[in-house]
Scaffold this motif. Structure first.
Motif, PDB file in Angstrom:
ATOM      1  N   ARG A 177      23.128 -18.012  -7.674  1.00 44.63           N
ATOM      2  CA  ARG A 177      23.655 -16.871  -6.730  1.00 44.63           C
ATOM      3  C   ARG A 177      22.497 -16.641  -5.744  1.00 44.63           C
ATOM      4  N   VAL A 178      21.264 -16.969  -6.133  1.00 43.53           N
ATOM      5  CA  VAL A 178      20.392 -16.653  -5.074  1.00 43.53           C
ATOM      6  C   VAL A 178      19.639 -17.863  -4.779  1.00 43.53           C
ATOM      7  N   HIS A 179      19.663 -18.824  -5.400  1.00 41.06           N
ATOM      8  CA  HIS A 179      18.882 -20.270  -5.053  1.00 41.06           C
ATOM      9  C   HIS A 179      19.987 -21.594  -5.182  1.00 41.06           C
ATOM     10  N   GLY A 180      19.965 -22.303  -4.084  1.00 38.08           N
ATOM     11  CA  GLY A 180      20.427 -23.693  -4.215  1.00 38.08           C
ATOM     12  C   GLY A 180      22.130 -23.364  -3.489  1.00 38.08           C
ATOM     13  N   GLY A 181      22.660 -24.473  -3.784  1.00 40.28           N
ATOM     14  CA  GLY A 181      23.828 -24.549  -3.028  1.00 40.28           C
ATOM     15  C   GLY A 181      23.739 -25.007  -1.885  1.00 40.28           C
ATOM     16  N   PRO A 182      24.811 -25.530  -1.081  1.00 39.09           N
ATOM     17  CA  PRO A 182      24.600 -26.285  -0.014  1.00 39.09           C
ATOM     18  C   PRO A 182      24.008 -25.537   1.111  1.00 39.09           C
ATOM     19  N   GLU A 183      23.830 -24.282   1.443  1.00 39.14           N
ATOM     20  CA  GLU A 183      23.317 -23.568   2.258  1.00 39.14           C
ATOM     21  C   GLU A 183      21.687 -23.369   2.149  1.00 39.14           C
ATOM     22  N   LYS A 184      21.427 -23.641   0.865  1.00 38.53           N
ATOM     23  CA  LYS A 184      20.039 -23.364   0.327  1.00 38.53           C
ATOM     24  C   LYS A 184      19.544 -24.656  -0.376  1.00 38.53           C
ATOM     25  N   ALA A 185      19.984 -25.634   0.291  1.00 37.81           N
ATOM     26  CA  ALA A 185      19.662 -26.937  -0.623  1.00 37.81           C
ATOM     27  C   ALA A 185      18.197 -27.449  -0.818  1.00 37.81           C
ATOM     28  N   VAL A 186      17.305 -27.221   0.026  1.00 38.58           N
ATOM     29  CA  VAL A 186      16.076 -27.835   0.196  1.00 38.58           C
ATOM     30  C   VAL A 186      15.057 -26.404   0.464  1.00 38.58           C
ATOM     31  N   HIS A 187      14.093 -26.295  -0.334  1.00 40.95           N
ATOM     32  CA  HIS A 187      13.334 -25.259  -0.165  1.00 40.95           C
ATOM     33  C   HIS A 187      11.563 -25.909   0.341  1.00 40.95           C
ATOM     34  N   LEU A 188      11.163 -25.337   1.510  1.00 43.14           N
ATOM     35  CA  LEU A 188       9.950 -25.645   1.965  1.00 43.14           C
ATOM     36  C   LEU A 188       8.952 -24.128   2.173  1.00 43.14           C
ATOM     37  N   TYR A 189       7.893 -24.416   1.599  1.00 42.32           N
ATOM     38  CA  TYR A 189       6.813 -23.446   1.562  1.00 42.32           C
ATOM     39  C   TYR A 189       5.797 -23.897   2.294  1.00 42.32           C
ATOM     40  N   PRO A 190       5.057 -23.244   3.364  1.00 36.11           N
ATOM     41  CA  PRO A 190       4.027 -23.731   3.931  1.00 36.11           C
ATOM     42  C   PRO A 190       2.689 -23.695   3.134  1.00 36.11           C
ATOM     43  N   SER A 191       2.144 -24.802   2.982  1.00 37.07           N
ATOM     44  CA  SER A 191       1.020 -24.829   2.131  1.00 37.07           C
ATOM     45  C   SER A 191      -0.105 -23.845   2.622  1.00 37.07           C
ATOM     46  N   ASP A 192      -0.430 -23.644   3.990  1.00 36.44           N
ATOM     47  CA  ASP A 192      -1.440 -22.402   4.418  1.00 36.44           C
ATOM     48  C   ASP A 192      -1.226 -21.091   3.887  1.00 36.44           C
ATOM     49  N   HIS A 193      -0.038 -20.909   3.450  1.00 34.15           N
ATOM     50  CA  HIS A 193       0.118 -19.530   2.821  1.00 34.15           C
ATOM     51  C   HIS A 193      -0.563 -19.394   1.649  1.00 34.15           C
ATOM     52  N   TYR A 194      -0.944 -20.352   0.700  1.00 33.06           N
ATOM     53  CA  TYR A 194      -1.564 -20.230  -0.525  1.00 33.06           C
ATOM     54  C   TYR A 194      -2.811 -19.582  -0.412  1.00 33.06           C
ATOM     55  N   GLY A 195      -3.585 -19.829   0.766  1.00 35.91           N
ATOM     56  CA  GLY A 195      -4.921 -19.392   0.891  1.00 35.91           C
ATOM     57  C   GLY A 195      -5.012 -17.838   0.902  1.00 35.91           C
ATOM     58  N   LYS A 196      -3.935 -17.426   1.663  1.00 39.10           N
ATOM     59  CA  LYS A 196      -3.718 -15.877   1.834  1.00 39.10           C
ATOM     60  C   LYS A 196      -3.314 -15.430   0.661  1.00 39.10           C
ATOM     61  N   LEU A 197      -2.532 -15.691   0.151  1.00 41.73           N
ATOM     62  CA  LEU A 197      -2.076 -15.313  -1.374  1.00 41.73           C
ATOM     63  C   LEU A 197      -2.968 -15.341  -2.475  1.00 41.73           C
ATOM     64  N   ALA A 198      -3.828 -16.193  -2.533  1.00 37.00           N
ATOM     65  CA  ALA A 198      -5.116 -16.178  -3.324  1.00 37.00           C
ATOM     66  C   ALA A 198      -6.137 -15.204  -2.936  1.00 37.00           C
ATOM     67  N   ALA A 199      -6.404 -14.877  -1.669  1.00 39.49           N
ATOM     68  CA  ALA A 199      -7.291 -13.916  -1.398  1.00 39.49           C
ATOM     69  C   ALA A 199      -6.756 -12.581  -1.664  1.00 39.49           C
ATOM     70  N   ALA A 200      -5.328 -12.419  -1.587  1.00 39.62           N
ATOM     71  CA  ALA A 200      -4.840 -11.010  -1.814  1.00 39.62           C
ATOM     72  C   ALA A 200      -4.828 -10.922  -3.435  1.00 39.62           C
ATOM     73  N   PHE A 201      -4.662 -11.958  -4.195  1.00 38.23           N
ATOM     74  CA  PHE A 201      -4.505 -11.776  -5.677  1.00 38.23           C
ATOM     75  C   PHE A 201      -5.408 -12.722  -6.455  1.00 38.23           C
ATOM     76  N   PRO A 202      -6.863 -12.154  -6.248  1.00 36.94           N
ATOM     77  CA  PRO A 202      -7.724 -13.165  -6.803  1.00 36.94           C
ATOM     78  C   PRO A 202      -7.684 -13.609  -8.117  1.00 36.94           C
ATOM     79  N   GLU A 203      -6.877 -12.549  -8.988  1.00 39.97           N
ATOM     80  CA  GLU A 203      -6.542 -12.813 -10.688  1.00 39.97           C
ATOM     81  C   GLU A 203      -5.660 -13.882 -10.735  1.00 39.97           C
ATOM     82  N   ALA A 204      -4.857 -14.322  -9.665  1.00 37.26           N
ATOM     83  CA  ALA A 204      -4.000 -15.439  -9.836  1.00 37.26           C
ATOM     84  C   ALA A 204      -4.354 -16.581  -9.006  1.00 37.26           C
ATOM     85  N   ALA A 205      -5.521 -16.670  -8.437  1.00 36.85           N
ATOM     86  CA  ALA A 205      -5.954 -17.697  -7.483  1.00 36.85           C
ATOM     87  C   ALA A 205      -5.735 -19.238  -8.080  1.00 36.85           C
ATOM     88  N   SER A 206      -6.202 -19.192  -9.181  1.00 36.66           N
ATOM     89  CA  SER A 206      -6.145 -20.540  -9.890  1.00 36.66           C
ATOM     90  C   SER A 206      -4.692 -21.180  -9.947  1.00 36.66           C
TER      91      SER A 206
END
Length: 233
Positions: free
Chosen positions: A49-78
């Motif tokens: 219902r929310v992932h996959g199918g022909p309109e959402k067939a391939v998902h890309l996530y920018p790798s540079d975002h992970y540093g921002k997320l790790a800085a905001a959530f240091p408890e989950a940085a690893s």
């Protein structure tokens, strides 16, 4: 624009720590890997219902975002490392402000078209054991995006994502997300976003519904037109 894919990943349906089904855990592969209308060979989605199918067939996530997320959530940085949000493709050097709805990319022998942002959900928090990551992603527009597959083919790690075509009046993913998040967006903005070539029908429908509501409530539309200012962050 040319981007190099540093990680290619697929995965089966498995389970989150509390036992709910998910396909957020993806396994890196070198390829070559077939890319068909429903995505990468060997990939699965737990909730179509929310992932996959022909309109959402391939998902890309920018790798540079992970540093921002790790800085905001240091408890989950690893655990906040490329591949850990369930993406199929990882690339560096780009973000939602540089990529537009309807952009067509050549990847290996396949052709992919940017179709919509990814809307983050609670499974991200569960997978990383930290509350608020999904809300932070939404607030800051660190969404990543989906492709539909225009031309099936195959690709491997190290292949380039080469921009082939862009709409004459392009709407970036950042502009679309920002417009969607505004409580009372201007009517003309909603209409422009909804009409963007390449946008998924579901997103277009929801934007048009909001535009229809504003037409039926002219006082709210007038207030929106005088109070909205674009974010610059």
């Amino acid at each position: 624009m040319t981007l190099i894919v540093s990680r290619l990943a697929v995965g089966p349906v498995s389970a989150l720590p509390e036992g709910r089904p998910t396909a957020i855990y993806k396994n890196a592969v070198d390829g070559p890997l077939a890319i068909g209308p429903l995505g990468l060979e060997g990939d699965a989605q737990a909730d179509r219902r929310v992932h996959g199918g022909p309109e959402k067939a391939v998902h890309l996530y920018p790798s540079d975002h992970y540093g921002k997320l790790a800085a905001a959530f240091p408890e989950a940085a690893s655990t906040l490392v490329p591949g850990s949000l369930g993406e199929n493709l990882a690339v560096a050097g780009t973000d939602e402000a540089q990529v537009c709805i309807g952009d067509i990319y050549v990847f290996g022998s396949a052709r992919l078209q940017v179709s919509q942002p990814r809307s983050p959900c609670w499974k991200i928090d569960s997978r990383h054991g930290a509350d608020g990551i999904a809300a932070h992603i939404a607030e800051h527009g660190l969404t990543g995006w989906y492709f539909r597959v225009l031309t099936p083919g195959s690709a491997r790690v190290g292949d380039a994502l080469q921009l082939e075509a862009r709409n004459p009046d392009p709407v970036s993913l950042a502009e679309l997300w920002q417009g969607w998040q505004i409580h009372r967006p201007p009517l003309e903005l909603l209409e422009r976003l909804a009409a963007t070539p390449g946008l998924t029908p579901d997103w277009s429908r929801r934007l048009r519904q909001r535009a229809d509501w504003l037409r039926a409530n002219p006082q709210a539309a007038a207030a929106a037109a005088t109070t909205w200012h674009p974010r610059r962050d």
